[in-house]
Each structure stands twice: as structure tokens, then as C-alpha cells.
Design an enzyme around this catalytic site. Structure first.
Site, PDB file in Angstrom:
ATOM      1  CG  ASP A   1     -24.664 -79.588  18.046  1.00 42.48           C
ATOM      2  OD1 ASP A   1     -24.261 -80.756  17.939  1.00 42.48           O
ATOM      3  OD2 ASP A   1     -25.432 -79.064  17.226  1.00 42.48           O
ATOM      4  CD  GLU A   2     -27.130 -84.464  18.831  1.00 40.40           C
ATOM      5  OE1 GLU A   2     -28.225 -84.816  19.333  1.00 40.40           O
ATOM      6  OE2 GLU A   2     -26.886 -84.535  17.613  1.00 40.40           O
TER       7      GLU A   2
ATOM      8  CG  ASP B   1     -29.944 -80.612  19.842  1.00 38.46           C
ATOM      9  OD1 ASP B   1     -28.785 -80.254  19.567  1.00 38.46           O
ATOM     10  OD2 ASP B   1     -30.796 -80.915  18.980  1.00 38.46           O
TER      11      ASP B   1
END
Length: 369
Positions: free
Chosen positions: A108-109, A14
Site C-alpha cells: 500500500d505504499e 500511501d
């Protein structure tokens, strides 16, 4: 029994305050300062906040007006999705050097299954550490990671040592970790459900584990079975490298409330144009068009129509959205409009499983993590 299950080595990576961190990366003058992405203007809503801003209580989904009261020195930065996608692709390129089993959840993850990996490395903990270091060295951003036997625990663990940290929950520690976990930390338990659990004396994983399957089914419906197994460390969901898009949406929040459908048509045209471009760029189309209306009192309404064929053309999307707008009288003045497409043609595409996914990983509970 947990010991009877195949043990996977799952990493959840993350990125730390991704949108805000990208802005600080591109503009060194913003580093160390309280900034938000989005939220500017009288009606803006914050998309992301830097850790410096979070110290003041500023967070995503908060109005810019409230945020500036909490942090008078706050700096508002515009979104730049092209840049976010560029950085995200660079990060994912690093992931794929370790495994093909990468399941992005957003820009983003992502989940990574490194049970069998391209580096032949036995330690998922060291792989996560190496990936995070490479992201910092090659991209200039920090990331946090959680490492464990399944996706649920890895995701929960990735939030433990943020920012720029990681946590490993070894197989032999899973049950104790889950029993000690605050119920609010359980991924999938929102504020409303947490409050309901509190009222029933469920505050930790141990409290949740004490409830029978019948009790959880009766009190929490379909989610009850999920809670029953997840608190016992049982989750069969595999890392799916080709997650199929289920929907595509675009929306706009207005600087002034709109009170007439006529004033909304121009806004809808811009939204339809944006979503059409994104559909065509992704080479997908959909049958179900949904109009989202948020009123000035923040109540939300959706209206949908399913067409007999797949569409991605702006004109058809706009005409359908117009029909939905005129379908019923508006309840109040409108602060937000959005268009979503569901029932995409990607729903019919079947992903070919990776050979690795079909292997049962026969290992003992104690092995290098």
C-alpha cells in the site's frame, strides 16, 4: 550544506487504510461503517482499521477484544491478500506510467522519483495530484502523498493531510519544516527512542539539530549519525526500483494457548507449507531458518539455524523448525508460532542501476516542485 546537494523530486504515495478500504470497496454495505480487517475471535489481532473505526481509538496491532470494547458496533472482516495484491498491482501500473523509478515499501505504499519522468512534467506536486486522482477514478480508492527533495521528508509529509490529501515541502522550506517537526513524527524514531529524547530535552527537530554529532553518537549509537544528517535535510538514499527481498515469513496466532511441543507440530506443518509455497512462487530460497515463539505472557523468543545450502522445500523447512522447537525447553504456554527464512539467494543478486540514478541532477534550490 543543503544547497550543495543534488535536488530530487520524490513522491511518497500511501494508500488510505488500504486493507479496510478494499473491503469497503468490495462490499458497499460496509462503507461509512467502523470495520477492521482481522481481530475476530477471542484471540484475534487487528491488521487494519477503517477511519470510522479509528475515531473510537481502534488501531492496528490491537486485540479484537479491546477494540470491541472501544467500539461495540465494530465489524470484523477477514483478510484477503490475493485481492490486496491485485489492487496493489493496478495502482503500481499507474505509477509506472510516470516513472520507472518506483520503490514499493509494501502493498500500500511506494516511493517515486519523478525528477525526470515519462510525462515530461516539471511539477512533482501536480504529478502526485494526477496520480491520486487516477487511483480514485480507475481503482476506486483514495491515496495520500508527500512530495519533497528526499525519501525521508516525502514520507513524513504524506501523513500530514490524510486521508485523501497531499503535502509538498519545497526545497526552500525543508530546514524550517524539519526544525518545527515534533520528534515523534521523525520516521525511524519509535516510542522508546522518543521517550529517551524527551528525557534529554529533545522535543522538536530544532532541539535535535542543536545536538552535536558526537553527542548523538554517544547517546543514540549508530542511529545518532542518521538523526544528525536527517534533521539537516541530508539523505543520500535513492529510490531503488528493484528492492531485493531480504526475508520471508509466516506465522499463526492460536485461539487457545498450546502447552506441549506435540500439539505444535501440526501448526508448524501448516506454516511450513505456506512459506514453502510462497518461496517457490517467488522463486527464492534461503539458508537461515528462524522459529518465532510468542508465549502466553507475550514474551518473545527466536531460535535460528543456518544451513549449508539454500532451501525452499517444505520438508526441510519443517524438520529444521522441529529441531529448533525441541532445541530448548519452552518457557510457558505458547500463543503464536512463526517461521522465517533469511539469508535468501536474492542477497547475491546485483541490481543494475538505471541510467537516471547515475545522473547528478544539477538544479538550483528554487525550481518547480
Amino acid at each position: 550544506m543543503l544547497s550543495d546537494l543534488p535536488i530530487r523530486k520524490i513522491i511518497h504515495v500511501d494508500m488510505d487504510a488500504f486493507y479496510a478500504s478494499v473491503a469497503q470497496l468490495d462490499n458497499p454495505e460496509l462503507r461509512g461503517k467502523a470495520i477492521t480487517v482481522g481481530g475476530g475471535g477471542t484471540r484475534g489481532v487487528i491488521s487494519a482499521a477503517s477511519y470510522e473505526a479509528r475515531k473510537f481509538g481502534v488501531k492496528s496491532a490491537m486485540s479484537g477484544r479491546l477494540a470491541i470494547k472501544l467500539c461495540p458496533e465494530l465489524i470484523f472482516v477477514r483478510t484477503d491478500f490475493d485481492r490486496y495484491k491485485e489492487i496493489s498491482n493496478r495502482v503500481r501500473k499507474i505509477f509506472y506510467e510516470y516513472t520507472d523509478l518506483v520503490e514499493p515499501l509494501s502493498l500500500d505504499e511506494a516511493y517515486l522519483d519523478v525528477t525526470e519522468n515519462k510525462k515530461g512534467h516539471p511539477s512533482a506536486t501536480l504529478i502526485a495530484q494526477e496520480i491520486r486522482q487516477r487511483i480514485f477514478n480507475e481503482v476506486g480508492l483514495t491515496a495520500s502523498a508527500g512530495i519533497s527533495i528526499n525519501k525521508f521528508i516525502a514520507k513524513v509529509a504524506s501523513d500530514y493531510n490524510k486521508p485523501n490529501g497531499q503535502k509538498t515541502v519545497n526545497p526552500e522550506d525543508v530546514l524550517q519544516f524539519l526544525e518545527d517537526l515534533d520528534i515523534r513524527k521523525f520516521y525511524g524514531v519509535g516510542k522508546v527512542t522518543a521517550e529517551k529524547m524527551y528525557q534529554k530535552g529533545i522535543f522538536t527537530g530544532k532541539d535535535l539539530k542543536s545536538k552535536s554529532l558526537d553527542y548523538l553518537d554517544e547517546n543514540f549509537g549508530k542511529s545518532g549519525r542518521y538523526y544528525y544528517y536527517i534533521v539537516r535535510g541530508i539523505q543520500h538514499s535513492e529510490v531503488k526500483p528493484n528492492r531485493i527481498r531480504k526475508s520471508l515469513a509466516a506465522e499463526r496466532t492460536f485461539s487457545k494457548n498450546l502447552s506441549s511441543e506435540i500439539f505444535m507440530l501440526e501448526k508448524l506443518e501448516h506454516i511450513a507449507e505456506e512459506i514453502s509455497k510462497r518461496l517457490q512462487k517467488s522463486k527464492v530460497s534461503g539458508k537461515t531458518i528462524t522459529l518465532k515463539i510468542k508465549y502466553s505472557d507475550f514474551t518473545l523468543q527466536t531460535r535460528s539455524k543456518t544451513l549449508p545450502y539454500f532451501v525452499s522445500d517444505k520438508a526441510i523447512i519443517l524438520e529444521t523448525a522441529k529441531d529448533l522447537l525441541y532445541q530448548d525447553k519452552l518457557n510457558n504456554s505458547v500463543r503464536l508460532l512463526g517461521i522465517s527464512l533469511y539469508n535468501l539467494n536474492t542477497d547475491t543478486k546485483k541490481r543494475q542501476p538505471s541510467p537516471i540514478e547515475n545522473k547528478s541532477v544539477s538544479v538550483q534550490l528554487k525550481f518547480e516542485f
